[in-house]
Design a protein around this motif. Structure first.
Motif, PDB file in Angstrom:
ATOM      1  N   HIS A  30       0.701  -1.375  -0.203  1.00  0.00           N
ATOM      2  CA  HIS A  30      -0.118   0.041  -0.042  1.00  0.00           C
ATOM      3  C   HIS A  30       0.833   1.166   0.140  1.00  0.00           C
ATOM      4  CE1 HIS A  30      -2.838   2.973   1.162  1.00  0.00           C
ATOM      5  NE2 HIS A  30      -2.356   3.086   2.140  1.00  0.00           N
ATOM      6  N   GLN A  31       1.997   1.241   0.731  1.00  0.00           N
ATOM      7  CA  GLN A  31       2.704   2.314   0.811  1.00  0.00           C
ATOM      8  C   GLN A  31       3.361   2.573  -0.591  1.00  0.00           C
ATOM      9  OE1 GLN A  31       5.332   1.698   4.398  1.00  0.00           O
ATOM     10  NE2 GLN A  31       3.672   1.837   5.617  1.00  0.00           N
ATOM     11  N   GLN A  32       3.663   1.690  -1.102  1.00  0.00           N
ATOM     12  CA  GLN A  32       4.624   1.867  -2.380  1.00  0.00           C
ATOM     13  C   GLN A  32       3.760   2.149  -3.534  1.00  0.00           C
ATOM     14  OE1 GLN A  32       8.060   1.513  -2.573  1.00  0.00           O
ATOM     15  NE2 GLN A  32       8.528   1.022  -0.357  1.00  0.00           N
ATOM     16  N   THR A  33       2.304   1.491  -3.545  1.00  0.00           N
ATOM     17  CA  THR A  33       1.376   1.804  -4.874  1.00  0.00           C
ATOM     18  C   THR A  33       0.147   2.678  -4.466  1.00  0.00           C
ATOM     19  OG1 THR A  33       0.126  -0.229  -4.023  1.00  0.00           O
ATOM     20  CG2 THR A  33       2.593  -0.694  -5.405  1.00  0.00           C
ATOM     21  N   ASP A  34      -0.091   2.645  -3.462  1.00  0.00           N
ATOM     22  CA  ASP A  34      -1.300   3.399  -2.953  1.00  0.00           C
ATOM     23  C   ASP A  34      -2.417   2.552  -3.186  1.00  0.00           C
ATOM     24  OD1 ASP A  34      -2.224   5.734  -1.537  1.00  0.00           O
ATOM     25  OD2 ASP A  34      -2.672   6.983  -3.475  1.00  0.00           O
ATOM     26  N   ALA A  35      -2.232   1.524  -3.514  1.00  0.00           N
ATOM     27  CA  ALA A  35      -3.488   0.475  -3.657  1.00  0.00           C
ATOM     28  C   ALA A  35      -4.228   0.444  -2.456  1.00  0.00           C
ATOM     29  CB  ALA A  35      -3.090  -0.933  -4.219  1.00  0.00           C
ATOM     30  N   VAL A  36      -5.542   0.469  -2.571  1.00  0.00           N
ATOM     31  CA  VAL A  36      -6.386   0.408  -1.458  1.00  0.00           C
ATOM     32  C   VAL A  36      -6.128  -1.016  -0.503  1.00  0.00           C
ATOM     33  CG1 VAL A  36      -8.757   0.503  -0.630  1.00  0.00           C
ATOM     34  CG2 VAL A  36      -8.178   1.680  -2.421  1.00  0.00           C
ATOM     35  N   HIS A  37      -5.937  -0.951   0.753  1.00  0.00           N
ATOM     36  CA  HIS A  37      -5.689  -1.893   1.665  1.00  0.00           C
ATOM     37  C   HIS A  37      -7.147  -2.275   2.120  1.00  0.00           C
ATOM     38  CE1 HIS A  37      -3.413  -3.746   5.174  1.00  0.00           C
ATOM     39  NE2 HIS A  37      -4.076  -4.606   4.404  1.00  0.00           N
ATOM     40  N   VAL A  38      -7.355  -3.496   1.671  1.00  0.00           N
ATOM     41  CA  VAL A  38      -8.845  -4.097   2.372  1.00  0.00           C
ATOM     42  C   VAL A  38      -8.298  -5.450   3.149  1.00  0.00           C
ATOM     43  CG1 VAL A  38     -11.001  -5.344   1.818  1.00  0.00           C
ATOM     44  CG2 VAL A  38     -10.166  -3.588   0.340  1.00  0.00           C
ATOM     45  N   TRP A  39      -8.635  -5.113   4.405  1.00  0.00           N
ATOM     46  CA  TRP A  39      -8.021  -6.057   5.667  1.00  0.00           C
ATOM     47  C   TRP A  39      -9.293  -6.807   6.208  1.00  0.00           C
ATOM     48  CZ3 TRP A  39      -5.748  -3.974  10.919  1.00  0.00           C
ATOM     49  CH2 TRP A  39      -5.319  -5.243  11.350  1.00  0.00           C
ATOM     50  N   ALA A  40      -9.180  -7.938   5.959  1.00  0.00           N
ATOM     51  CA  ALA A  40     -10.360  -8.685   6.481  1.00  0.00           C
ATOM     52  C   ALA A  40     -10.598  -8.772   8.018  1.00  0.00           C
ATOM     53  CB  ALA A  40     -10.096 -10.197   5.720  1.00  0.00           C
ATOM     54  N   ASP A  41      -9.372  -8.897   8.681  1.00  0.00           N
ATOM     55  CA  ASP A  41      -9.386  -9.052  10.132  1.00  0.00           C
ATOM     56  C   ASP A  41      -9.866  -7.918  10.722  1.00  0.00           C
ATOM     57  OD1 ASP A  41      -8.186 -11.429  10.355  1.00  0.00           O
ATOM     58  OD2 ASP A  41      -6.012 -10.861  10.606  1.00  0.00           O
ATOM     59  N   TYR A  42      -9.519  -6.570  10.205  1.00  0.00           N
ATOM     60  CA  TYR A  42     -10.147  -5.291  10.845  1.00  0.00           C
ATOM     61  C   TYR A  42     -11.655  -5.192  10.261  1.00  0.00           C
ATOM     62  CZ  TYR A  42     -11.132  -0.426  11.076  1.00  0.00           C
ATOM     63  OH  TYR A  42     -11.478   0.938  11.360  1.00  0.00           O
ATOM     64  N   GLU A  43     -11.870  -5.689   9.062  1.00  0.00           N
ATOM     65  CA  GLU A  43     -13.186  -5.449   8.836  1.00  0.00           C
ATOM     66  C   GLU A  43     -14.249  -6.398   9.535  1.00  0.00           C
ATOM     67  OE1 GLU A  43     -14.504  -2.821   7.021  1.00  0.00           O
ATOM     68  OE2 GLU A  43     -12.487  -2.268   6.328  1.00  0.00           O
ATOM     69  N   LYS A  60     -20.605 -14.155   5.748  1.00  0.00           N
ATOM     70  CA  LYS A  60     -21.324 -12.667   5.519  1.00  0.00           C
ATOM     71  C   LYS A  60     -20.110 -11.683   5.270  1.00  0.00           C
ATOM     72  CE  LYS A  60     -24.243  -9.458   8.155  1.00  0.00           C
ATOM     73  NZ  LYS A  60     -24.880  -9.184   9.202  1.00  0.00           N
ATOM     74  N   LEU A  61     -19.186 -11.945   5.993  1.00  0.00           N
ATOM     75  CA  LEU A  61     -18.065 -11.095   5.933  1.00  0.00           C
ATOM     76  C   LEU A  61     -17.530 -10.948   4.458  1.00  0.00           C
ATOM     77  CD1 LEU A  61     -15.472  -9.240   6.984  1.00  0.00           C
ATOM     78  CD2 LEU A  61     -14.444 -11.403   7.308  1.00  0.00           C
ATOM     79  N   TYR A  62     -17.155 -12.274   3.802  1.00  0.00           N
ATOM     80  CA  TYR A  62     -16.518 -12.239   2.658  1.00  0.00           C
ATOM     81  C   TYR A  62     -17.606 -11.783   1.459  1.00  0.00           C
ATOM     82  CZ  TYR A  62     -12.181 -13.676   4.999  1.00  0.00           C
ATOM     83  OH  TYR A  62     -11.247 -13.710   5.624  1.00  0.00           O
ATOM     84  N   ALA A  63     -18.825 -12.054   1.754  1.00  0.00           N
ATOM     85  CA  ALA A  63     -19.772 -11.504   0.483  1.00  0.00           C
ATOM     86  C   ALA A  63     -19.663 -10.228   0.699  1.00  0.00           C
ATOM     87  CB  ALA A  63     -21.257 -12.115   1.082  1.00  0.00           C
ATOM     88  N   GLN A  67     -17.663  -7.720  -2.331  1.00  0.00           N
ATOM     89  CA  GLN A  67     -18.201  -6.620  -2.926  1.00  0.00           C
ATOM     90  C   GLN A  67     -17.451  -5.472  -2.980  1.00  0.00           C
ATOM     91  OE1 GLN A  67     -21.351  -6.920  -5.067  1.00  0.00           O
ATOM     92  NE2 GLN A  67     -20.414  -5.186  -5.654  1.00  0.00           N
ATOM     93  N   VAL A  68     -17.102  -5.041  -2.113  1.00  0.00           N
ATOM     94  CA  VAL A  68     -16.089  -3.766  -1.684  1.00  0.00           C
ATOM     95  C   VAL A  68     -15.209  -3.859  -2.754  1.00  0.00           C
ATOM     96  CG1 VAL A  68     -14.410  -2.691   0.098  1.00  0.00           C
ATOM     97  CG2 VAL A  68     -16.781  -3.548   0.815  1.00  0.00           C
ATOM     98  N   ASP A  82      -6.521  -8.586   1.651  1.00  0.00           N
ATOM     99  CA  ASP A  82      -5.427  -8.916   2.910  1.00  0.00           C
ATOM    100  C   ASP A  82      -6.290  -9.918   3.847  1.00  0.00           C
ATOM    101  OD1 ASP A  82      -3.711  -9.536   4.925  1.00  0.00           O
ATOM    102  OD2 ASP A  82      -3.439  -7.312   5.538  1.00  0.00           O
ATOM    103  N   THR A  83      -6.348 -11.292   3.362  1.00  0.00           N
ATOM    104  CA  THR A  83      -6.873 -12.329   4.002  1.00  0.00           C
ATOM    105  C   THR A  83      -6.162 -13.520   3.859  1.00  0.00           C
ATOM    106  OG1 THR A  83      -8.777 -13.195   4.983  1.00  0.00           O
ATOM    107  CG2 THR A  83      -8.665 -12.913   2.429  1.00  0.00           C
ATOM    108  N   ASN A  84      -6.498 -14.636   4.303  1.00  0.00           N
ATOM    109  CA  ASN A  84      -5.661 -15.932   3.918  1.00  0.00           C
ATOM    110  C   ASN A  84      -6.442 -16.568   2.708  1.00  0.00           C
ATOM    111  OD1 ASN A  84      -3.766 -16.367   6.103  1.00  0.00           O
ATOM    112  ND2 ASN A  84      -5.551 -17.068   7.370  1.00  0.00           N
ATOM    113  N   PHE A  85      -5.795 -16.423   1.405  1.00  0.00           N
ATOM    114  CA  PHE A  85      -6.597 -16.821   0.300  1.00  0.00           C
ATOM    115  C   PHE A  85      -5.812 -18.126   0.134  1.00  0.00           C
ATOM    116  CE2 PHE A  85      -8.311 -12.658  -0.650  1.00  0.00           C
ATOM    117  CZ  PHE A  85      -9.607 -13.027  -1.293  1.00  0.00           C
TER     118      PHE A  85
END
Length: 183
Positions: A30-43, A60-63, A67-68, A82-85
């Protein structure tokens, strides 16, 4: 060193054991690219006051998160999911969503020895965004025993999760910019 080359719209999918360093690596990307960081643990913590990590809760979380991520890709944003894929089939679903929006998908495989990742996830009390947690050992074993490494058809980079730095990530991103990837 800061990565400063233009990058195609990208969906980064994080792969690795719990405690491997996926979130640290995601933050550096994220710091290097400014890509949006979607962090599953936080969400998960935002959606559920006391997360249980049950199957229904995760569904429910992953649905919601899928979408986000799709909405962000539709707006032309790069995204770090950012999750365990750990399952190929889950990565395939997200790869299809990215392709629908013209984005490439890169699996970021954070490889940390299992015992070190287990120590971090199960025994070290972690504090992230104001809440502390450890992962029960049976959950760590279940998740780590089912990890499916990237297949030959999956564009991926491998990152050692011990001592990963901004320089490490910048070097990997530079190498990505010079690789031909297909959707």
């Amino acid at each position: 060193m800061q990565y400063n080359e233009p990058m195609r719209q990208t969906l980064f999918l994080m792969l690795g054991f719990p405690g491997a360093g996926k979130t640290t690596t995601a933050r550096l990307i994220h710091q290097q690219t400014d890509a949006v960081h979607v962090w599953a643990d936080y969400e998960r913590r935002q959606m559920f006051d006391i997360p249980t990590h049950s199957h229904a809760e995760s569904q429910k979380l992953y649905a919601h998160l899928n979408q986000v991520v799709e909405n962000l890709l539709a707006k032309g944003k790069s995204v770090i999911y950012d999750t365990n894929f750990n399952f190929y089939s889950d990565r395939e679903k997200l790869r299809a969503i990215a392709a629908k929006h013209g984005a490439q998908t890169i699996v970021v495989w954070v490889t940390t020895p299992k015992q070190i990742a287990k120590q971090r996830a199960v025994h070290d009390r972690l504090t992230r965004n104001g809440y502390e947690f450890t992962l029960p050992e049976h959950d760590f074993e279940r998740m780590s025993n089912h990890l499916e490494p990237p297949h030959d058809d999956e564009p991926h980079i491998q990152v050692e999760g011990i001592g990963v730095t901004g320089q490490t990530v910048a070097d990997l991103l530079t190498s990505l910019a010079h690789r031909p990837f297909s959707l």
